[in-house]
Design a protein around this motif. Structure first.
Motif, PDB file in Angstrom:
ATOM      1  N   ILE A 154      26.398 -31.447  26.735  1.00 34.57           N
ATOM      2  CA  ILE A 154      25.641 -32.690  26.555  1.00 34.57           C
ATOM      3  C   ILE A 154      24.909 -33.051  27.849  1.00 34.57           C
ATOM      4  N   ASN A 180      31.192 -48.499  16.830  1.00 33.92           N
ATOM      5  CA  ASN A 180      30.295 -48.268  17.966  1.00 33.92           C
ATOM      6  C   ASN A 180      29.467 -47.019  17.746  1.00 33.92           C
ATOM      7  N   ARG A 237      42.018 -50.047  16.711  1.00 36.45           N
ATOM      8  CA  ARG A 237      41.281 -49.497  17.851  1.00 36.45           C
ATOM      9  C   ARG A 237      40.334 -48.388  17.425  1.00 36.45           C
ATOM     10  N   ASN A 269      35.031 -39.858  26.089  1.00 39.17           N
ATOM     11  CA  ASN A 269      34.592 -40.580  24.904  1.00 39.17           C
ATOM     12  C   ASN A 269      33.074 -40.702  24.803  1.00 39.17           C
ATOM     13  N   ARG A 310      26.817 -47.608  15.235  1.00 34.66           N
ATOM     14  CA  ARG A 310      25.722 -48.415  15.760  1.00 34.66           C
ATOM     15  C   ARG A 310      24.789 -47.591  16.651  1.00 34.66           C
ATOM     16  N   SER A 311      25.374 -46.765  17.533  1.00 37.79           N
ATOM     17  CA  SER A 311      24.487 -46.054  18.450  1.00 37.79           C
ATOM     18  C   SER A 311      23.858 -44.816  17.818  1.00 37.79           C
ATOM     19  N   ASN A 312      24.287 -44.450  16.600  1.00 32.66           N
ATOM     20  CA  ASN A 312      23.700 -43.273  15.964  1.00 32.66           C
ATOM     21  C   ASN A 312      22.927 -43.604  14.695  1.00 32.66           C
ATOM     22  N   PHE A 320      23.791 -37.989  23.438  1.00 35.72           N
ATOM     23  CA  PHE A 320      22.732 -37.087  23.884  1.00 35.72           C
ATOM     24  C   PHE A 320      21.553 -37.829  24.518  1.00 35.72           C
ATOM     25  N   ARG A 355      18.866 -41.928  21.409  1.00 36.94           N
ATOM     26  CA  ARG A 355      18.633 -43.279  20.905  1.00 36.94           C
ATOM     27  C   ARG A 355      19.254 -44.258  21.874  1.00 36.94           C
ATOM     28  N   ALA A 397      25.488 -35.744  14.120  1.00 38.03           N
ATOM     29  CA  ALA A 397      24.658 -36.926  14.287  1.00 38.03           C
ATOM     30  C   ALA A 397      23.702 -36.781  15.460  1.00 38.03           C
ATOM     31  N   ALA A 398      23.667 -35.581  16.058  1.00 44.13           N
ATOM     32  CA  ALA A 398      22.946 -35.436  17.330  1.00 44.13           C
ATOM     33  C   ALA A 398      21.448 -35.214  17.162  1.00 44.13           C
ATOM     34  N   GLY A 399      20.957 -35.271  15.922  1.00 45.83           N
ATOM     35  CA  GLY A 399      19.521 -35.209  15.703  1.00 45.83           C
ATOM     36  C   GLY A 399      18.867 -33.989  16.313  1.00 45.83           C
ATOM     37  N   ARG A 400      17.809 -34.215  17.102  1.00 44.19           N
ATOM     38  CA  ARG A 400      17.028 -33.064  17.564  1.00 44.19           C
ATOM     39  C   ARG A 400      17.681 -32.334  18.728  1.00 44.19           C
ATOM     40  N   ALA A 401      18.877 -32.740  19.135  1.00 49.97           N
ATOM     41  CA  ALA A 401      19.563 -31.994  20.190  1.00 49.97           C
ATOM     42  C   ALA A 401      20.035 -30.647  19.665  1.00 49.97           C
ATOM     43  N   THR A 439      30.148 -35.720  15.992  1.00 56.55           N
ATOM     44  CA  THR A 439      29.186 -36.088  17.031  1.00 56.55           C
ATOM     45  C   THR A 439      27.969 -35.170  16.981  1.00 56.55           C
ATOM     46  N   MET A 440      28.199 -33.869  16.784  1.00 57.77           N
ATOM     47  CA  MET A 440      27.089 -32.909  16.767  1.00 57.77           C
ATOM     48  C   MET A 440      26.201 -33.101  15.542  1.00 57.77           C
ATOM     49  N   GLU A 466      37.869 -39.506  20.928  1.00 59.43           N
ATOM     50  CA  GLU A 466      38.452 -40.749  21.418  1.00 59.43           C
ATOM     51  C   GLU A 466      39.527 -41.254  20.458  1.00 59.43           C
TER      52      GLU A 466
END
Lengths: 452, 297
Positions: free
Chosen positions: A77, A445, A438, B263, A448-450, B50, B53, A101-105, A98-99, A409
């Protein structure tokens, strides 16, 4: 850069077109490949890359070890953010969400194959393996390679000394607890431990009993999933572990893969661990292969429908773009695709399976190994495959796998809460409730960020 | 060039001083202000791993961190951990330095050997302690269990905390030792001898003469040790306990690592770094403004 200079030089010298391919072959395209397998597995993987390099002259893949799975993930990353990402990175299964959702990465595998015209027959792959790394519509996102599942290993010597039948492994939790009590009574210090505590004792237990780990089919249905581990089954299971801990029949072996060492040095009699740990156990456990028993994970036999198939772990290979504003050349993509096709060959998959204990990812490889008589010579080596096909081999929404963002996490959170429960600092019920609260914060989160 | 310029002329202009300052300014800017600025900027953003966004969220990351009970827990834990490490490392080093300062045979070898642990990297130091105190593999760990003490720092939070404190303090003893020894050697012998002639006991001489004269050294070391315990103990904790069991050994700096690197929550991790940065600034201000003025030189 080299190519441009080379092009100028050829133009200047007015070389014939005929000479160009020959010269081009002498400087193969180099494709960076980062992996996260320590020895002895890493060496075996690097040998496969070397074989690929020797099999053709157009591409060269120097495989390089980048630390543990999480470290490799972070390195890739960071590389991407600095526009120096490797062409191929090995990503452990919990990083899959995570990958995805990583879009154009990332360069999705189905796109890579379509653009380069390289064919890999994914119908030949085991459904549990294929399903983990594909989209809901079946298109592949990454290249499955070292897939494992959690199984039970036991020390036959320890069983014999405790008067237990070394050829009869416990199949249910009640039997496992009995066996552990017998071992304890016979003076054994560590009857039962576990590696990868959340994978073996939360995720696998949920799948085997057809319970959801999270809503929306464990996250396959979208980013809105919520943890569902605060349920009677897991409460019962964690209570069992806490009680066994108090009786001295279960010992916490540490987080992640730390527990492996306790079985490898002979101190633990029974362990739940990755089938991929077999390579290490065969080398290190006193008494070697003859002393190691392998069996399927136990289950609670009063749960209706149990046992179903376990889920896979391990890692897959992802093709990455170089950076936020840089893609790969067609030639580079072709090299990546051909390397993947090389990995899909039955001989490569079968060799990896027999050397390491990871799964034969394709049916052809499995048949090939079976025909060679490997399983009769190495009893128990086919346990992980049988366990993946347990319950008919038809996966349900709860047994297909797990696709949660930020799952690395969430695993740490679950381990922390388990530790506090085993310490006696909270009840199993509180541990599960707290892990859900938790963990859901992490999921929200991530969502929201993805969000696209 | 032919005229011989007086010294005052050389420094009258503005170009030359700036030129001479430039290397230092570039280094400070490049390696300190730029990354610190990046951290501050990052702490105001919410981003995917990454960096594709990104959303400006203002102070939201700070609000989240400061209202998170697990972060506040780590804060309290860090205070306990740091004071324990500083106290242990300082007292042990002072004791050893006072012993080594006497005229005993082989004191040079003694001094040299005491300095060695400082050369050991934190991660290596932690592995040494792991090999000693691992409940199943470690020599002392097994001995403790054989003696009937249920030693398992992998599951017992208090034992885990004790282990990381001792391992971290052990690493810092050598450093403190050198400073204390130098401090002791700079105390005029005449004063001590005069006190001895007046009939002051060794204990009395230590508390009334040596200790006050050592106080500048001790206060300097206190700040250095606190900063060490805050920031440089990551390797020890990472190799020994990874912050566990539960969150029993998770300090603020370890939390920054977990949230940022494991994380991949960069916004929160950056916000925590900025808070740590403010803490260090505060600690330094206390050191220069308050403590140094009151210490007897």
């Amino acid at each position: 850069m080299n190519r441009r200079i080379f092009g100028l030089a050829t133009a200047g010298l007015a070389t014939t077109n005929l000479a160009t391919p020959a010269l081009a072959q002498s400087t193969p395209v180099e494709l960076q490949f980062w992996h996260g397998l320590p020895q002895p597995l890493g060496g075996l993987l690097e040998a496969i890359a070397t074989r690929f390099n020797e099999s053709q002259a157009r591409y060269r893949i120097p495989a390089s070890f980048r630390g543990s799975y999480p470290e490799t993930m972070v390195a890739a990353i960071a590389g991407f953010r600095a526009s120096t990402a490797p062409h191929i990175v090995q990503m452990f299964e919990v990083g899959t969400g995570t990958m995805m959702a990583a879009g154009r990465a990332v360069k999705p595998l189905h796109e890579l194959l379509a653009e380069t015209g390289v064919r890999i027959d994914f119908d030949d792959y085991l459904p549990a393996v294929k399903g983990y790394y594909s989209l809901a519509d079946g298109r592949m996102m990454s290249m499955p390679f070292n897939a494992s599942t959690a199984i039970m290993f036991y020390n036959k010597d320890a069983f014999r000394r405790a008067g237990l039948n070394p050829d009869q492994a416990p199949t249910t939790w009640a039997q496992l607890r009995q066996a552990a009590t017998r071992l304890k009574a016979a003076g054994h210090e560590m009857p039962f431990t576990t590696a990868w505590p959340t994978w073996c004792q939360v995720e696998q237990v949920s799948a085997i009993h057809n319970m959801p780990l999270a809503t929306l089919d464990n996250g396959f249905g979208g980013l809105g999933a919520e943890l569902a581990i605060n349920n009677p089954l897991l409460n019962r299971h964690l209570t069992t572990l806490v009680e066994m801990g108090r009786e001295g029949t279960f010992r916490w072996g540490g987080r992640d893969g730390a527990g492996d060492a306790l079985f490898a040095n002979g101190s633990a009699a029974i362990i739940h661990a990755s089938s991929g740990a077999r390579a290490r156990f065969v080398r290190e456990v006193p008494g070697g292969v003859a002393n190691i028993g392998a069996a399927m994970l136990p289950y609670y036999d009063d749960v209706a429908g149990a046992p179903l198939n376990s889920i896979i772990g391990g890692a897959s290979f992802w093709a990455l773009n170089r950076g936020p504003n840089a893609t790969r050349s067609a030639e580079e993509n072709r090299g990546i695709a051909e390397f993947f096709a090389f990995l899909a060959q039955p001989s490569v998959a079968a060799g990896w399976h027999t050397e390491t204990g990871f799964l034969p990812v394709t049916k052809t490889a499995f048949e090939q190994v079976r025909a060679s008589g490997f399983y009769t010579q190495n009893p128990g080596a086919d346990t992980p495959i049988q366990q993946l096909l347990r319950g008919g081999g038809q996966t349900t929404g709860n047994t297909r796998g797990i696709r949660l963002g930020g799952f690395v996490e969430i695993r740490v959170i679950m381990q922390e809460e388990m530790e506090r429960a085993l310490q006696g600092g909270q009840t199993p019920q509180q541990a599960l409730a707290s892990a859900v609260t938790r963990g859901n914060v992490v999921l929200r989160n991530f969502e929201r960020s993805n969000r696209a | 060039m032919s005229r011989a310029a007086p010294a005052s002329f050389l420094f009258r202009g503005t170009a030359l001083p700036w030129l001479l300052l430039l290397p230092q300014l570039v280094i400070t800017g490049l390696f300190f202000f730029w990354p610190a600025g990046q951290a501050v900027w990052q702490s105001l953003l919410r981003e995917d791993a990454f960096g594709l966004r990104s959303e400006f969220v203002g102070m939201e990351n700070f609000a989240d961190v400061l209202s998170d009970p697990t972060w506040l827990g780590a804060f309290g834990r860090t205070l306990v951990f740091s004071s324990a490490v500083a106290f242990l490392a300082l007292t042990a080093a002072l004791f050893l330095a006072v012993q080594a300062d006497r005229n005993i045979r082989g004191s040079n070898a003694f001094k040299t050997l005491l300095i060695w642990p400082y050369a050991v990297a934190p991660a290596v130091a932690a592995v040494l302690w792991l090999f000693m105190f691992h409940p199943q593999i470690g020599i002392f760990g097994r001995m403790l269990n054989a003696a009937g003490i249920a030693w398992d720092y992998k599951l017992n939070g208090d034992q885990a905390m004790l282990l990381v404190i001792v391992a971290s303090a052990w690493k810092q003893v050598s450093y403190n030792f050198i400073f204390f020894l130098a401090g002791l050697q700079s105390i005029p012998k005449a004063v001590l001898e005069a006190a001895a002639i007046d009939g002051a006991s060794p204990r009395y001489r230590f508390w009334t003469i040596i200790f006050p004269l050592l106080s500048p050294t001790a206060f300097f070391l206190l700040v250095v040790n606190l900063v060490y315990a805050f920031f440089d103990t990551f390797g020890v904790i990472h190799s020994l306990t990874q912050g566990g069991p539960g969150k029993a050994t998770e300090t603020l700096i370890y939390r920054v690592y977990t949230d940022g690197v494991v994380n991949l929550n960069l916004g929160s991790s950056a916000a925590q770094s900025v808070i740590l940065m403010i803490l260090v600034v505060g600690l330094t201000v206390v050191q220069f403004r308050y403590v140094e003025r009151r210490v007897h030189y």
